[in-house]
Design a protein around this motif. Structure first.
Motif, PDB file in Angstrom:
ATOM      1  N   GLY A  62      -2.621  40.862  -6.847  1.00 56.08           N
ATOM      2  CA  GLY A  62      -1.965  39.730  -6.205  1.00 56.08           C
ATOM      3  C   GLY A  62      -1.343  38.775  -7.197  1.00 56.08           C
ATOM      4  O   GLY A  62      -1.896  38.517  -8.279  1.00 56.08           O
ATOM      5  N   ASP A  63      -0.154  38.245  -6.831  1.00 55.26           N
ATOM      6  CA  ASP A  63       0.573  37.351  -7.734  1.00 55.26           C
ATOM      7  C   ASP A  63      -0.207  36.090  -8.056  1.00 55.26           C
ATOM      8  O   ASP A  63      -0.027  35.498  -9.122  1.00 55.26           O
ATOM      9  CB  ASP A  63       1.926  36.981  -7.111  1.00 55.26           C
ATOM     10  CG  ASP A  63       2.877  36.365  -8.119  1.00 55.26           C
ATOM     11  OD1 ASP A  63       3.429  37.098  -8.953  1.00 55.26           O
ATOM     12  OD2 ASP A  63       3.056  35.125  -8.078  1.00 55.26           O
ATOM     13  N   THR A 238      16.744  31.296  -8.176  1.00 57.75           N
ATOM     14  CA  THR A 238      16.472  29.860  -8.281  1.00 57.75           C
ATOM     15  C   THR A 238      15.876  29.355  -6.972  1.00 57.75           C
ATOM     16  O   THR A 238      14.821  28.704  -6.953  1.00 57.75           O
ATOM     17  CB  THR A 238      17.750  29.082  -8.625  1.00 57.75           C
ATOM     18  OG1 THR A 238      18.259  29.553  -9.882  1.00 57.75           O
ATOM     19  CG2 THR A 238      17.460  27.587  -8.733  1.00 57.75           C
ATOM     20  N   VAL A 239      16.524  29.681  -5.860  1.00 62.02           N
ATOM     21  CA  VAL A 239      15.989  29.312  -4.549  1.00 62.02           C
ATOM     22  C   VAL A 239      14.766  30.166  -4.215  1.00 62.02           C
ATOM     23  O   VAL A 239      13.760  29.658  -3.706  1.00 62.02           O
ATOM     24  CB  VAL A 239      17.059  29.461  -3.453  1.00 62.02           C
ATOM     25  CG1 VAL A 239      16.450  29.252  -2.064  1.00 62.02           C
ATOM     26  CG2 VAL A 239      18.189  28.468  -3.686  1.00 62.02           C
ATOM     27  N   GLY A 240      14.830  31.459  -4.525  1.00 63.78           N
ATOM     28  CA  GLY A 240      13.722  32.363  -4.202  1.00 63.78           C
ATOM     29  C   GLY A 240      12.422  31.948  -4.843  1.00 63.78           C
ATOM     30  O   GLY A 240      11.372  31.919  -4.186  1.00 63.78           O
ATOM     31  N   HIS A 241      12.460  31.601  -6.135  1.00 65.10           N
ATOM     32  CA  HIS A 241      11.237  31.173  -6.811  1.00 65.10           C
ATOM     33  C   HIS A 241      10.707  29.869  -6.224  1.00 65.10           C
ATOM     34  O   HIS A 241       9.492  29.658  -6.143  1.00 65.10           O
ATOM     35  CB  HIS A 241      11.484  31.004  -8.314  1.00 65.10           C
ATOM     36  CG  HIS A 241      11.445  32.284  -9.076  1.00 65.10           C
ATOM     37  ND1 HIS A 241      12.016  32.442 -10.321  1.00 65.10           N
ATOM     38  CD2 HIS A 241      10.907  33.489  -8.772  1.00 65.10           C
ATOM     39  CE1 HIS A 241      11.826  33.677 -10.749  1.00 65.10           C
ATOM     40  NE2 HIS A 241      11.156  34.328  -9.828  1.00 65.10           N
ATOM     41  N   HIS A 256       7.226  38.535  -3.381  1.00 66.99           N
ATOM     42  CA  HIS A 256       8.307  38.075  -4.251  1.00 66.99           C
ATOM     43  C   HIS A 256       9.664  38.518  -3.721  1.00 66.99           C
ATOM     44  O   HIS A 256      10.616  37.722  -3.666  1.00 66.99           O
ATOM     45  CB  HIS A 256       8.096  38.628  -5.669  1.00 66.99           C
ATOM     46  CG  HIS A 256       9.263  38.381  -6.582  1.00 66.99           C
ATOM     47  ND1 HIS A 256       9.564  37.142  -7.082  1.00 66.99           N
ATOM     48  CD2 HIS A 256      10.212  39.231  -7.068  1.00 66.99           C
ATOM     49  CE1 HIS A 256      10.643  37.225  -7.845  1.00 66.99           C
ATOM     50  NE2 HIS A 256      11.056  38.472  -7.852  1.00 66.99           N
ATOM     51  N   GLY A 257       9.765  39.778  -3.318  1.00 64.47           N
ATOM     52  CA  GLY A 257      11.048  40.281  -2.860  1.00 64.47           C
ATOM     53  C   GLY A 257      11.535  39.624  -1.584  1.00 64.47           C
ATOM     54  O   GLY A 257      12.745  39.479  -1.363  1.00 64.47           O
ATOM     55  N   PHE A 258      10.621  39.198  -0.717  1.00 62.03           N
ATOM     56  CA  PHE A 258      11.010  38.466   0.480  1.00 62.03           C
ATOM     57  C   PHE A 258      11.619  37.118   0.087  1.00 62.03           C
ATOM     58  O   PHE A 258      12.645  36.703   0.641  1.00 62.03           O
ATOM     59  CB  PHE A 258       9.807  38.260   1.401  1.00 62.03           C
ATOM     60  CG  PHE A 258       9.465  39.461   2.248  1.00 62.03           C
ATOM     61  CD1 PHE A 258       9.439  39.369   3.621  1.00 62.03           C
ATOM     62  CD2 PHE A 258       9.173  40.691   1.667  1.00 62.03           C
ATOM     63  CE1 PHE A 258       9.130  40.470   4.416  1.00 62.03           C
ATOM     64  CE2 PHE A 258       8.861  41.801   2.445  1.00 62.03           C
ATOM     65  CZ  PHE A 258       8.840  41.693   3.819  1.00 62.03           C
ATOM     66  N   ALA A 259      11.000  36.449  -0.872  1.00 61.39           N
ATOM     67  CA  ALA A 259      11.548  35.177  -1.353  1.00 61.39           C
ATOM     68  C   ALA A 259      12.929  35.390  -1.972  1.00 61.39           C
ATOM     69  O   ALA A 259      13.839  34.575  -1.772  1.00 61.39           O
ATOM     70  CB  ALA A 259      10.590  34.557  -2.377  1.00 61.39           C
TER      71      ALA A 259
END
Length: 357
Positions: A62-63, A238-241, A256-259
């Motif tokens: 998990g992240d 930038t927005v995803g993170h 992460h990929g969803f973000a």
């Protein structure tokens, strides 16, 4: 940095043994998380002499565990085993393992050799390739890290059959990003391919993956330490993170990929506002993301926190100028773009309308 060898194969164990034999290390260590140690490692141990004879180091999955505590545990395990700079660390797992394991290897005794064996689509297309390593710190993504290339990255879809639909979709978001950086033909191919209906361990997926990794590989080769064109790979991030960090702060993490998928839509809206990115392409992307990735709920009351998170992004020159990679059109990235708080809030408003939240 030395050049990174990337191998696409369905014969993972044999390739690991070939790489280790060529490196002639004193000893071999394997880093896995609690998932890969259960689902993948037993098969590798039965088929690979190098893995079977290696000392295994395990970290939680998990992240949320890509942190200093896990990193210290890897350093301590290597130290307790008297690992030397002549040894090799094999990172077997997704992006958490290759990011953290690569950073541990890059810093232990000022650097030991390592091999990445990504076992997730996201790890294969993104984290394991390109030499970026690191951990999260203080609620911020990848806040501490280093550029350090694996000696080899062994990419296969062999173990993708164990992945959930969400895990496949998470990796596919990075493939969409690569296609957007390439052009209309690649983008059209990603928009018509349904990863959720494809067996994870298919040869067809391996072929698509090889094309996608080549995009990142070519960009990284031209700019290994992210001073120029490599910044294009930050599209959507930038927005995803910021969305990913917000979800972590809420104790309800998202993949992460969803973000990244949500970030691609928001930053495509920004691209439309600032650079005239085509509206039909934006709607095609938003429709695909809405159908496959659902959405993350947030309101205008979350905007100040999201802007604050974006201001902490490591790509920024300073806290007053939030840095984006935007697109004039498919295949036409513009790096080092900045946006006003008003434009960012407008883009978030439009995204929420398009996503129905």
């Amino acid at each position: 940095m030395h050049e990174q060898e990337i191998i696409f194969t369905q014969q993972v164990s044999g390739e690991i043994d070939r790489q280790v034999q060529a490196m002639s290390p004193s000893r071999v260590f394997v880093l896995a998380d609690s998932n890969t140690s259960h689902f993948v490692l037993p098969a590798l141990q039965s088929e690979s002499a190098a893995v079977r004879n290696a000392q295994v180091i395990t970290i939680p999955s998990g992240d949320i565990n890509k942190d200093l505590t896990s990193l210290q545990s890897v350093w301590k395990s290597l130290t307790d085993a008297h690992a030397s700079r002549y040894d090799v660390l094999i990172n077997v797992g997704g992006g958490v393992v290759t990011d953290l394991g690569g950073f541990a290897a890059a810093t232990y005794k000022r650097g030991i050799r390592f091999i990445n064996v990504p076992t997730t689509l996201l790890g294969a297309v993104d984290a394991a390739v390109g030499g970026k390593t690191g951990i999260n710190l203080g609620g911020f993504k990848n806040q501490v890290g280093a550029f350090s290339n694996a000696c080899a990255v062994i990419i296969s879809t062999t173990y993708f059959g164990t992945l959930t639909r969400d895990e496949l979709l998470s990796g596919y978001a990075e493939m969409i990003k690569h296609a957007m950086l390439t052009g209309a033909e690649a983008f059209g191919e990603t928009m018509t391919y349904d990863i959720s209906e494809t067996p994870g361990d298919s040869d067809e997926l391996l072929s698509l993956l090889e094309k996608s990794v080549k995009v990142k590989r070519d960009i990284v080769a031209a700019d290994p330490t992210e001073h120029g064109i490599r910044k294009a790979l930050n599209l959507g991030h930038t927005v995803g993170h910021a969305l990913e960090s917000l979800a972590m702060r809420r104790q309800s993490p998202i993949p992460h990929g969803f973000a990244v998928a949500y970030g691609l839509v928001v930053e495509s809206i920004l691209s439309h506002i600032q650079l005239g990115f085509p509206s039909p392409t934006l709607h095609t992307l938003a429709d695909y993301v809405n159908r496959h990735y659902s959405s993350m709920h947030f309101t205008c009351e979350d905007y100040p926190e999201l802007l604050q998170l974006m201001s902490q992004d490591k790509k920024n020159r300073d806290a007053d100028h939030i840095n984006f990679t935007l697109l004039r059109d498919l295949g036409e990235p513009q790096t080092d773009c900045t946006a006003s708080g008003k434009d960012i809030r407008d883009a978030l408003d439009i995204y929420r309308d398009m996503a129905g939240i």
